[in-house]
Design a protein around this motif. Sequence first.
Motif, PDB file in Angstrom:
ATOM      1  N   ARG A 187      42.860   1.270  18.162  1.00  0.00           N
ATOM      2  CA  ARG A 187      43.517   2.542  18.424  1.00  0.00           C
ATOM      3  C   ARG A 187      42.501   3.688  18.439  1.00  0.00           C
ATOM      4  NH1 ARG A 187      45.865   5.648  14.483  1.00  0.00           N
ATOM      5  NH2 ARG A 187      46.778   7.508  15.355  1.00  0.00           N
ATOM      6  N   VAL A 188      41.559   3.649  17.514  1.00  0.00           N
ATOM      7  CA  VAL A 188      40.509   4.675  17.480  1.00  0.00           C
ATOM      8  C   VAL A 188      39.676   4.616  18.759  1.00  0.00           C
ATOM      9  CG1 VAL A 188      38.409   5.425  16.292  1.00  0.00           C
ATOM     10  CG2 VAL A 188      40.417   4.776  14.971  1.00  0.00           C
ATOM     11  N   ARG A 189      39.321   3.403  19.176  1.00  0.00           N
ATOM     12  CA  ARG A 189      38.528   3.274  20.400  1.00  0.00           C
ATOM     13  C   ARG A 189      39.305   3.770  21.608  1.00  0.00           C
ATOM     14  NH1 ARG A 189      35.940  -2.671  19.940  1.00  0.00           N
ATOM     15  NH2 ARG A 189      36.950  -2.763  21.950  1.00  0.00           N
ATOM     16  N   ASP A 190      40.600   3.479  21.648  1.00  0.00           N
ATOM     17  CA  ASP A 190      41.414   3.893  22.790  1.00  0.00           C
ATOM     18  C   ASP A 190      41.670   5.399  22.785  1.00  0.00           C
ATOM     19  OD1 ASP A 190      41.558   1.320  23.683  1.00  0.00           O
ATOM     20  OD2 ASP A 190      43.548   0.932  22.865  1.00  0.00           O
ATOM     21  N   GLU A 191      42.048   5.961  21.663  1.00  0.00           N
ATOM     22  CA  GLU A 191      42.454   7.365  21.632  1.00  0.00           C
ATOM     23  C   GLU A 191      41.271   8.319  21.471  1.00  0.00           C
ATOM     24  OE1 GLU A 191      45.593   7.983  18.834  1.00  0.00           O
ATOM     25  OE2 GLU A 191      46.877   6.498  19.793  1.00  0.00           O
ATOM     26  N   THR A 192      40.372   8.024  20.563  1.00  0.00           N
ATOM     27  CA  THR A 192      39.264   8.941  20.313  1.00  0.00           C
ATOM     28  C   THR A 192      38.188   8.839  21.381  1.00  0.00           C
ATOM     29  OG1 THR A 192      39.664   8.828  17.939  1.00  0.00           O
ATOM     30  CG2 THR A 192      37.508   9.621  18.627  1.00  0.00           C
ATOM     31  N   PHE A 193      37.841   7.618  21.757  1.00  0.00           N
ATOM     32  CA  PHE A 193      36.762   7.422  22.721  1.00  0.00           C
ATOM     33  C   PHE A 193      37.262   7.127  24.134  1.00  0.00           C
ATOM     34  CE2 PHE A 193      34.802   6.502  18.608  1.00  0.00           C
ATOM     35  CZ  PHE A 193      33.733   7.363  18.672  1.00  0.00           C
ATOM     36  N   ARG A 194      38.575   7.121  24.325  1.00  0.00           N
ATOM     37  CA  ARG A 194      39.197   6.890  25.645  1.00  0.00           C
ATOM     38  C   ARG A 194      38.629   5.652  26.335  1.00  0.00           C
ATOM     39  NH1 ARG A 194      38.415  12.984  26.492  1.00  0.00           N
ATOM     40  NH2 ARG A 194      40.250  13.781  25.433  1.00  0.00           N
ATOM     41  N   GLU A 195      38.572   4.583  25.583  1.00  0.00           N
ATOM     42  CA  GLU A 195      37.959   3.351  26.084  1.00  0.00           C
ATOM     43  C   GLU A 195      38.647   2.822  27.335  1.00  0.00           C
ATOM     44  OE1 GLU A 195      36.091  -0.339  23.860  1.00  0.00           O
ATOM     45  OE2 GLU A 195      38.271  -0.325  23.676  1.00  0.00           O
ATOM     46  N   ASP A 196      39.964   2.921  27.385  1.00  0.00           N
ATOM     47  CA  ASP A 196      40.686   2.379  28.543  1.00  0.00           C
ATOM     48  C   ASP A 196      40.356   3.123  29.841  1.00  0.00           C
ATOM     49  OD1 ASP A 196      41.848   0.522  26.918  1.00  0.00           O
ATOM     50  OD2 ASP A 196      43.736   1.603  26.680  1.00  0.00           O
ATOM     51  N   ALA A 197      39.925   4.370  29.742  1.00  0.00           N
ATOM     52  CA  ALA A 197      39.610   5.160  30.934  1.00  0.00           C
ATOM     53  C   ALA A 197      38.137   5.084  31.312  1.00  0.00           C
ATOM     54  CB  ALA A 197      39.993   6.618  30.703  1.00  0.00           C
ATOM     55  N   HIS A 198      37.367   4.350  30.548  1.00  0.00           N
ATOM     56  CA  HIS A 198      35.927   4.288  30.794  1.00  0.00           C
ATOM     57  C   HIS A 198      35.649   3.593  32.123  1.00  0.00           C
ATOM     58  CE1 HIS A 198      31.633   3.564  30.092  1.00  0.00           C
ATOM     59  NE2 HIS A 198      31.724   4.596  29.284  1.00  0.00           N
ATOM     60  N   GLN A 199      34.623   4.046  32.825  1.00  0.00           N
ATOM     61  CA  GLN A 199      34.331   3.538  34.167  1.00  0.00           C
ATOM     62  C   GLN A 199      33.313   2.400  34.212  1.00  0.00           C
ATOM     63  OE1 GLN A 199      35.938   4.615  37.040  1.00  0.00           O
ATOM     64  NE2 GLN A 199      37.270   5.516  35.497  1.00  0.00           N
ATOM     65  N   ALA A 200      32.700   2.063  33.087  1.00  0.00           N
ATOM     66  CA  ALA A 200      31.719   0.966  33.088  1.00  0.00           C
ATOM     67  C   ALA A 200      32.453  -0.346  33.342  1.00  0.00           C
ATOM     68  CB  ALA A 200      30.972   0.911  31.757  1.00  0.00           C
ATOM     69  N   ARG A 201      32.148  -0.984  34.449  1.00  0.00           N
ATOM     70  CA  ARG A 201      32.869  -2.205  34.821  1.00  0.00           C
ATOM     71  C   ARG A 201      31.943  -3.355  35.214  1.00  0.00           C
ATOM     72  NH1 ARG A 201      36.944   0.066  33.154  1.00  0.00           N
ATOM     73  NH2 ARG A 201      38.441   1.236  34.356  1.00  0.00           N
ATOM     74  N   THR A 202      30.638  -3.098  35.306  1.00  0.00           N
ATOM     75  CA  THR A 202      29.746  -4.141  35.797  1.00  0.00           C
ATOM     76  C   THR A 202      28.614  -4.417  34.832  1.00  0.00           C
ATOM     77  OG1 THR A 202      28.422  -2.528  37.008  1.00  0.00           O
ATOM     78  CG2 THR A 202      30.231  -3.571  38.212  1.00  0.00           C
ATOM     79  N   ASP A 203      28.029  -5.570  35.006  1.00  0.00           N
ATOM     80  CA  ASP A 203      26.871  -6.007  34.220  1.00  0.00           C
ATOM     81  C   ASP A 203      27.146  -5.862  32.724  1.00  0.00           C
ATOM     82  OD1 ASP A 203      25.471  -6.622  36.569  1.00  0.00           O
ATOM     83  OD2 ASP A 203      24.739  -4.565  36.747  1.00  0.00           O
ATOM     84  N   ASN A 204      26.188  -5.277  32.008  1.00  0.00           N
ATOM     85  CA  ASN A 204      26.325  -5.137  30.557  1.00  0.00           C
ATOM     86  C   ASN A 204      26.953  -3.818  30.147  1.00  0.00           C
ATOM     87  OD1 ASN A 204      25.090  -7.612  30.090  1.00  0.00           O
ATOM     88  ND2 ASN A 204      23.052  -6.702  30.135  1.00  0.00           N
ATOM     89  N   GLY A 205      27.315  -2.991  31.099  1.00  0.00           N
ATOM     90  CA  GLY A 205      27.863  -1.670  30.798  1.00  0.00           C
ATOM     91  C   GLY A 205      29.020  -1.674  29.820  1.00  0.00           C
ATOM     92  N   PRO A 206      30.054  -2.486  30.046  1.00  0.00           N
ATOM     93  CA  PRO A 206      31.180  -2.480  29.113  1.00  0.00           C
ATOM     94  C   PRO A 206      30.786  -2.925  27.711  1.00  0.00           C
ATOM     95  CG  PRO A 206      31.824  -3.474  31.186  1.00  0.00           C
ATOM     96  CD  PRO A 206      30.341  -3.283  31.250  1.00  0.00           C
ATOM     97  N   ALA A 207      29.931  -3.929  27.605  1.00  0.00           N
ATOM     98  CA  ALA A 207      29.522  -4.415  26.280  1.00  0.00           C
ATOM     99  C   ALA A 207      28.680  -3.379  25.543  1.00  0.00           C
ATOM    100  CB  ALA A 207      28.753  -5.729  26.418  1.00  0.00           C
ATOM    101  N   VAL A 208      27.773  -2.735  26.263  1.00  0.00           N
ATOM    102  CA  VAL A 208      26.929  -1.712  25.643  1.00  0.00           C
ATOM    103  C   VAL A 208      27.783  -0.537  25.184  1.00  0.00           C
ATOM    104  CG1 VAL A 208      25.097  -0.026  26.092  1.00  0.00           C
ATOM    105  CG2 VAL A 208      24.851  -2.386  26.885  1.00  0.00           C
TER     106      VAL A 208
END
Length: 98
Positions: free
Chosen positions: A31-52
């Motif tokens: 919930r903190v990642r979703d609401e505070t850091f807006r993880e669901d709206a993040h645009q990193a979708r390729t390579d290691n971007g999402p993991a980093v």
Amino acid sequence: MVVSLPADQAQPADLQQWARLEWHIENRLHRVRDETFREDAHQARTDNGPAVAAVLRNTAIGYHRSNGEPNIARATRRANHRPHDLIDAVTRNYPTTQ
């Protein structure tokens, strides 16, 4: 909640404990990642971007929690205004190479 135990081993008290643990994780981290850091709206979708990006978010949450911050959003806003404090906190135990 999906449980793969036989019915005689999956007692109601156990199921309740597992459900509470799952919600504890959901409320404390996801919930903190979703609401505070807006993880669901993040645009990193390729390579290691999402993991980093996830590692950085988790590190920020862990840093604030280890400092006793009960409200991660407030701590993050405060840290955004004082970035040098974070750099100092991370590097103060390491000798300089100069």
